[in-house]
Scaffold this motif. Sequence first.
Motif, PDB file in Angstrom:
ATOM      1  N   TYR A 154     -20.573  41.874 -38.936  1.00 64.67           N
ATOM      2  CA  TYR A 154     -19.649  42.657 -38.112  1.00 64.67           C
ATOM      3  C   TYR A 154     -18.190  42.258 -38.334  1.00 64.67           C
ATOM      4  N   SER A 158     -15.185  43.602 -33.813  1.00 60.75           N
ATOM      5  CA  SER A 158     -16.480  42.967 -34.065  1.00 60.75           C
ATOM      6  C   SER A 158     -17.514  43.352 -33.018  1.00 60.75           C
ATOM      7  N   ARG A 211     -18.645  46.952 -33.317  1.00 53.79           N
ATOM      8  CA  ARG A 211     -19.631  47.141 -34.388  1.00 53.79           C
ATOM      9  C   ARG A 211     -21.013  46.647 -33.967  1.00 53.79           C
ATOM     10  N   LYS A 212     -21.063  45.528 -33.262  1.00 50.99           N
ATOM     11  CA  LYS A 212     -22.352  45.004 -32.798  1.00 50.99           C
ATOM     12  C   LYS A 212     -23.040  45.969 -31.851  1.00 50.99           C
ATOM     13  N   HIS A 262     -22.447  49.219 -31.697  1.00 54.17           N
ATOM     14  CA  HIS A 262     -22.452  50.578 -32.251  1.00 54.17           C
ATOM     15  C   HIS A 262     -21.574  51.517 -31.424  1.00 54.17           C
TER      16      HIS A 262
END
Length: 449
Positions: A97, A323, A326-327, A329
Motif C-alpha cells: 500500500y 496508505s 488503499r488498504k 479500498h
Amino acid sequence: MTPSDLSTLTQRLLEAAKSAGADAADAMAVQGTSVSVDVRAGALEQAERSEAIDIGLRVFVGQKQANVSASDTTDRTIEEMAMRAVAMAGEAPDDPYAGLADPDQLATSWNIDALELNDPTPEPAADALQSDALEAEAAALAIEGVSQVQQASAAYGARDIWLAGSNGFSGGYRRTDRALSCVAISGTGTDMERDYSGDSRIFQGDLRSARDIGTEAGMRTVERIGARKPPTGTYPVLFDERISSTLIGHLLVAANGASVARGSSWLRDKLGHAVLPDGLNLTEDPLRPRTSGTRPFDAEGLPTQARTIVESGVLTGWTLDLSTARKLHMEPTGNAARGTSAPPSPSNWNVTLDSGDASRADLIRDMGTGLLVTSMIGSTINPNTGDYSRGASGLWIENGEIAYPVNECTIAGNLMDMLRRIVPANDARQHLSRVVPSLLIAGMTLAGS
C-alpha cells in the motif's frame, strides 16, 4: 532561509535520492523560530529562543519504504541521508500500500493569503513576552484565595514548511502562533488546589488580554477550594467546554483509517450507522481561516477540503491518508500528516460539532443533581469496545445549582452509548481547531466516596 531556499533544499533531497537508487521519494523541510518566557514570583524564571531547520526524506525502492531525517543541510549530509534511506528501504518488508500520490491526485493551486496562517506583525521582543506573563501572574494573585502562581508563560513561534515529491508536487506555507497561559494555586500542603487559563492564536492581535487570562486562572482555582469526593452512583455528567472535545477526540480516533485498518476500533463496523444523536453533525474544514488546524494541502500533496464525518448522527466515512485508503479500498480524504522523521499517517484538521440551543447554565439547571467536569486525569479507553473510564474533578450540582467542588472521582461508561446521548450547549469557542460545546450525558457511572 526563504521559501525559495526551502524549495531548492527539498529538490536537492529528491535529486540525491534518485542518484542513490530510489524509485520515488518525497522530501520535507521545516524551518522554525520559537521564543518562550516563564515568570514566577514576579521575576523571570526562564527565557528560551531557538532557531532550527529539520529535513526529512522518504524513499521508495519497489514496494519498500524508509524515512530519514537530519538538522544539517550540507551536501554531504544530504547525500548520506539518501544513501542510508535507500539502504534501509532495501531491508524493509514489502508494503503493497506504500507509494506517492498519482499526479492527477495532487493539489495544483491554493490561496495561502485567504487562509491567514501567517501574522505579518513583527516577532515580539522577549521583554514584551515577559511583560505579558507578569501581568497575567499579577492578575491571578489579585484574586482572593490564590496563594501563589505556579507559572505564567508567554510564547511566540513561526514555522516555514515545504514539501516536494518526485511525482511533481512542490508547495509550502508559513505559520505563526502566539500563546499565553497562567497556572494558579490556592491553599497550602495537602489542601492545595490549582487550575489554569490560557489562549493561543495565529494572530497576536486576537490573543486574549493577559489580565483576562490571569483573572480567569485565579477564579477557576479558588472555585476548587474545599474540594471533596462526590457520592458514588449514577448521575448526569456535564463535560465543560474546555474538556468536552476529548469525547469527540475519542470518536475521531476510532474513525481514523489507521485504527480501522488494524481492526482496533470500536467503530470498525459502524460506517453508515448512528454514532451521535439524530440531527447532529460533525464536520471538518481544513480551509477555515485563522485556525491552527488549517492547511492548503496535506502531507502527501493532496488538496484538503471540507467534509462531513457524521451527518445527522450517522457516521459517513473514515479519515484516510493514501496508505490506509488503499488498504480499505477507498479514496483518500486528504488527511495525511507527518513530521520530518516519520512517514504520513491520517489525522484530522479543524472539526466542528453542531451546537445546541441551551446555554451551559441551562444544562446545569436542567441536570438536577450530578457532576460538572472541568478537568480530567488518566485514561482507560478500550479501543476495541469503547469502554471508558477516566479520573475527573469539577463541581457538584444539586437541584440545578453549583453546590461544592469535587475531586478524586472516576466517571465510566461506554463511548458508543455515551456519544449517542450527548446534549450539546451553545458555548463552543469558534476559533479553536476543535469547536465543541459543553456536552451533557445523562446516567453515567460515578465512583466517589
